[in-house]
Write an enzyme that holds these catalytic residues in place. Sequence first.
Site, PDB file in Angstrom:
ATOM      1  N   GLY A 274       1.209  -0.999  -0.231  1.00 38.91           N
ATOM      2  CA  GLY A 274       0.298  -0.316   0.292  1.00 38.91           C
ATOM      3  C   GLY A 274       1.157   1.029  -0.208  1.00 38.91           C
ATOM      4  O   GLY A 274       0.309   2.155  -0.140  1.00 38.91           O
TER       5      GLY A 274
ATOM      6  N   GLU B  53       4.381  -6.239   2.137  1.00 43.11           N
ATOM      7  CA  GLU B  53       3.957  -6.889   0.659  1.00 43.11           C
ATOM      8  C   GLU B  53       3.783  -6.114  -0.659  1.00 43.11           C
ATOM      9  O   GLU B  53       2.635  -5.328  -0.666  1.00 43.11           O
ATOM     10  CB  GLU B  53       2.169  -8.080   0.496  1.00 43.11           C
ATOM     11  CG  GLU B  53       2.458  -8.869   1.573  1.00 43.11           C
ATOM     12  CD  GLU B  53       1.095  -9.427   1.947  1.00 43.11           C
ATOM     13  OE1 GLU B  53       0.481 -10.407   2.139  1.00 43.11           O
ATOM     14  OE2 GLU B  53      -0.225  -8.609   1.557  1.00 43.11           O
ATOM     15  N   PRO B  54       4.345  -5.132  -0.128  1.00 42.63           N
ATOM     16  CA  PRO B  54       4.254  -3.959  -1.546  1.00 42.63           C
ATOM     17  C   PRO B  54       4.494  -4.389  -3.320  1.00 42.63           C
ATOM     18  O   PRO B  54       5.564  -5.405  -3.356  1.00 42.63           O
ATOM     19  CB  PRO B  54       6.054  -3.297  -1.635  1.00 42.63           C
ATOM     20  CG  PRO B  54       7.040  -4.798  -0.953  1.00 42.63           C
ATOM     21  CD  PRO B  54       6.389  -5.017  -0.041  1.00 42.63           C
ATOM     22  N   GLY B  55       4.373  -3.531  -3.630  1.00 41.27           N
ATOM     23  CA  GLY B  55       3.775  -3.881  -5.068  1.00 41.27           C
ATOM     24  C   GLY B  55       4.188  -2.603  -5.910  1.00 41.27           C
ATOM     25  O   GLY B  55       5.034  -1.930  -6.101  1.00 41.27           O
ATOM     26  N   ARG B  56       3.366  -1.762  -5.485  1.00 41.32           N
ATOM     27  CA  ARG B  56       3.002  -0.355  -6.974  1.00 41.32           C
ATOM     28  C   ARG B  56       4.625   0.384  -5.828  1.00 41.32           C
ATOM     29  O   ARG B  56       5.024   1.252  -7.263  1.00 41.32           O
ATOM     30  CB  ARG B  56       2.067   0.556  -5.822  1.00 41.32           C
ATOM     31  CG  ARG B  56       1.636   1.846  -6.707  1.00 41.32           C
ATOM     32  CD  ARG B  56       1.004   2.850  -5.843  1.00 41.32           C
ATOM     33  NE  ARG B  56       0.014   1.767  -5.421  1.00 41.32           N
ATOM     34  CZ  ARG B  56      -1.243   1.857  -6.331  1.00 41.32           C
ATOM     35  NH1 ARG B  56      -1.647   1.970  -7.629  1.00 41.32           N
ATOM     36  NH2 ARG B  56      -2.857   1.363  -6.245  1.00 41.32           N
TER      37      ARG B  56
ATOM     38  N   TYR C 125      -9.977   4.236 -11.877  1.00 43.57           N
ATOM     39  CA  TYR C 125      -9.828   4.377 -10.589  1.00 43.57           C
ATOM     40  C   TYR C 125      -9.805   6.051 -10.581  1.00 43.57           C
ATOM     41  O   TYR C 125      -9.960   7.010  -9.684  1.00 43.57           O
ATOM     42  CB  TYR C 125      -8.520   4.538  -9.981  1.00 43.57           C
ATOM     43  CG  TYR C 125      -8.630   2.530  -9.999  1.00 43.57           C
ATOM     44  CD1 TYR C 125      -9.307   1.439  -9.388  1.00 43.57           C
ATOM     45  CD2 TYR C 125      -6.965   2.119  -9.818  1.00 43.57           C
ATOM     46  CE1 TYR C 125      -9.161   0.546  -9.247  1.00 43.57           C
ATOM     47  CE2 TYR C 125      -6.796   0.333 -10.179  1.00 43.57           C
ATOM     48  CZ  TYR C 125      -7.776   0.267  -9.614  1.00 43.57           C
ATOM     49  OH  TYR C 125      -7.613  -1.607  -9.195  1.00 43.57           O
TER      50      TYR C 125
ATOM     51  N   CYS D 198     -13.813   1.543 -28.816  1.00 39.82           N
ATOM     52  CA  CYS D 198     -15.220   2.373 -28.887  1.00 39.82           C
ATOM     53  C   CYS D 198     -16.071   2.129 -27.913  1.00 39.82           C
ATOM     54  O   CYS D 198     -17.100   1.181 -27.037  1.00 39.82           O
ATOM     55  CB  CYS D 198     -15.675   1.419 -29.819  1.00 39.82           C
ATOM     56  SG  CYS D 198     -15.075   1.061 -31.421  1.00 39.82           S
ATOM     57  N   GLU D 199     -15.347   2.588 -26.763  1.00 38.36           N
ATOM     58  CA  GLU D 199     -15.826   3.487 -25.607  1.00 38.36           C
ATOM     59  C   GLU D 199     -15.582   4.747 -25.161  1.00 38.36           C
ATOM     60  O   GLU D 199     -14.632   5.447 -25.136  1.00 38.36           O
ATOM     61  CB  GLU D 199     -15.315   2.677 -24.413  1.00 38.36           C
ATOM     62  CG  GLU D 199     -15.379   1.038 -24.445  1.00 38.36           C
ATOM     63  CD  GLU D 199     -16.268   0.076 -23.297  1.00 38.36           C
ATOM     64  OE1 GLU D 199     -17.029   1.147 -22.264  1.00 38.36           O
ATOM     65  OE2 GLU D 199     -16.599  -0.620 -23.713  1.00 38.36           O
TER      66      GLU D 199
ATOM     67  N   TYR E 131       0.401  -2.312 -12.114  1.00 37.95           N
ATOM     68  CA  TYR E 131      -1.728  -1.790 -12.598  1.00 37.95           C
ATOM     69  C   TYR E 131      -1.376  -1.889 -14.059  1.00 37.95           C
ATOM     70  O   TYR E 131      -2.400  -0.673 -13.804  1.00 37.95           O
ATOM     71  CB  TYR E 131      -2.389  -1.805 -11.771  1.00 37.95           C
ATOM     72  CG  TYR E 131      -1.938  -2.268 -10.075  1.00 37.95           C
ATOM     73  CD1 TYR E 131      -2.283  -3.140  -9.073  1.00 37.95           C
ATOM     74  CD2 TYR E 131      -0.923  -1.840  -9.125  1.00 37.95           C
ATOM     75  CE1 TYR E 131      -2.524  -3.830  -7.937  1.00 37.95           C
ATOM     76  CE2 TYR E 131      -0.979  -1.649  -7.425  1.00 37.95           C
ATOM     77  CZ  TYR E 131      -1.591  -3.080  -7.640  1.00 37.95           C
ATOM     78  OH  TYR E 131      -1.031  -3.525  -5.863  1.00 37.95           O
TER      79      TYR E 131
HETATM   80  C1  LIG Z   1      -2.865  -5.872  -4.040  1.00 38.39           C
HETATM   81  C2  LIG Z   1      -1.980  -5.714  -2.561  1.00 38.39           C
HETATM   82  C3  LIG Z   1      -0.879  -5.989  -2.094  1.00 38.39           C
HETATM   83  C4  LIG Z   1       0.620  -4.747  -2.357  1.00 38.39           C
HETATM   84  O1  LIG Z   1      -0.290  -3.427  -2.665  1.00 38.39           O
HETATM   85  P1  LIG Z   1       0.756  -2.197  -2.922  1.00 38.39           P
HETATM   86  O2  LIG Z   1      -0.549  -0.842  -3.535  1.00 38.39           O
HETATM   87  O3  LIG Z   1       0.822  -2.003  -4.891  1.00 38.39           O
HETATM   88  O4  LIG Z   1       1.739  -2.057  -2.803  1.00 38.39           O
HETATM   89  C5  LIG Z   1      -0.035  -6.321  -0.986  1.00 38.39           C
HETATM   90  N1  LIG Z   1      -0.879  -7.210  -0.338  1.00 38.39           N
HETATM   91  C6  LIG Z   1      -2.757  -7.634  -0.670  1.00 38.39           C
HETATM   92  C7  LIG Z   1      -2.943  -8.473  -0.276  1.00 38.39           C
HETATM   93  C8  LIG Z   1      -2.600  -7.533  -1.707  1.00 38.39           C
HETATM   94  O5  LIG Z   1      -4.026  -7.240  -2.354  1.00 38.39           O
END
Ligand SMILES: *Cc1c(COP(=O)(O)O)cnc(C)c1O
Length: 427
Positions: free
Chosen positions: A239, A273-276, A316, A355-356, A384
């Site tokens: 997050g 659990e970082p992604g973004r 979003y 086409c949207e 994403y």
């Molecule tokens: C999507 C998700 C993440 C990653 O979130 P980011 O905002 O991209 O860091 C981590 N944990 C869980 C359970 C998620 O669903």
Amino acid sequence: MDHFSYRRRILHCEEVPIPSLAERYGTPLYVYSKATLLHHLRQLQHAFAAVRPLICYSVKTNGNLHICRLMIEHGAGADVTSGGELYRALRSGATGDKIVFAGVGKTDAEFRYALDSNILMFNVESEAELHALAEVAGQLGRPARVALRVNPALPPKTHVKTDTSVKGTKFGLDIDSLLEFARPMVRHPHVQVVGLHMHLGSPILTTEPYREGVEKGLLLIDALRQQGHPIEYLNMGGGFGIHYRRQAALPASAFAEVIVPAVQKARCKLILEPGRFIVGNAGILVSRVLYTKDSGGKHFVIQDAAMNDLIRPTLYDSFHRIWPVAPADDIPAPPTDYEDDIPGTIKTEVVGPICESGDFLAHDRRLPPLHRGELLAIFSAGAYGMSMSSNYNGRCRAAEVLVDGATHRLIRRRETFEDLVRAEIEV
Ligand SMILES: *Cc1c(COP(=O)(O)O)cnc(C)c1O
């Protein structure tokens, strides 16, 4: 910080000029910077070093095998939300002991696959799920380790579609009944509760939700231990926000200041659990202008990237910076804050060919006058973006390139028409 910069009025990724990549691989094209990916991972590793966290890269954010592998080679584990992502993680070299599995709707087949892969733990989101998991674990004779995912019922903090920790979302176990639910699970023969998990939502631009989250988490961990659960892990999810519209995001150290003391107090191992945070600003989407037109009092730029390539604006209302890859001499540098009026620009609707009317990348955006054939950079598209892409309108998915210094590598080829019908039964 990222490694996308203008040199002699041409956008570069690290040492590679973007026009050369567009020439070679076509558009729309995702371009990622290896140095940026690793820089962001290291920022987290350093900020949280005092508690030696397990950083599980969120595979759903960008699951390309090369990106996952890069994370894993540099010490990360994987956070997966489906059997398909577990497959990606394992194919990228992740070992089960560094994989955590989240999601409200895991199937028995997914339980089996994950238990056979000996993953570190499941983040369990409901009572019914726990019973189903226990049954599969019993059948396989492999005890399942779980973290209970709590919904800490915090105030709203981000977009309604990505806020996962307000009361009434589908995520997690209700904080009020979690302890009651956990009590009979002590010394369960097939399931061991070893952790507490929460993922607060995304993107989060202040530390306050984490402060409130860990506070509630500490109380729960104490109570779970008193019940007899051997709680070893606190998983604070992902997050962490990034810069989209302006320089609004916090450094990793700000989140660490809030989370680390709590982890030390709880004598837990920290999982993140970082992604973004890792991949968001490590990727751009490159597109080419097809046409411009004026209609209904608006100025449209129709370019070849669409909502099937990057759906975040549609889904979003997300903001992505957009600027020409090779701006003309009289065009200013791309703004870092879009609140300002930018001289020489016009309000533009940046749209794609689908086409949207929801197919747009930016509304009312101040951009220099653009011409057919010009390249555009859509920034902060690494997270994403490709992972949410589709074939809608019969569009082939974009290619992906990973840049490393002066070199680059195609990490996913552009899809062909043949790919579009590959899974369909021959007519
Ligand atoms: C999507 C998700 C993440 C990653 O979130 P980011 O905002 O991209 O860091 C981590 N944990 C869980 C359970 C998620 O669903």
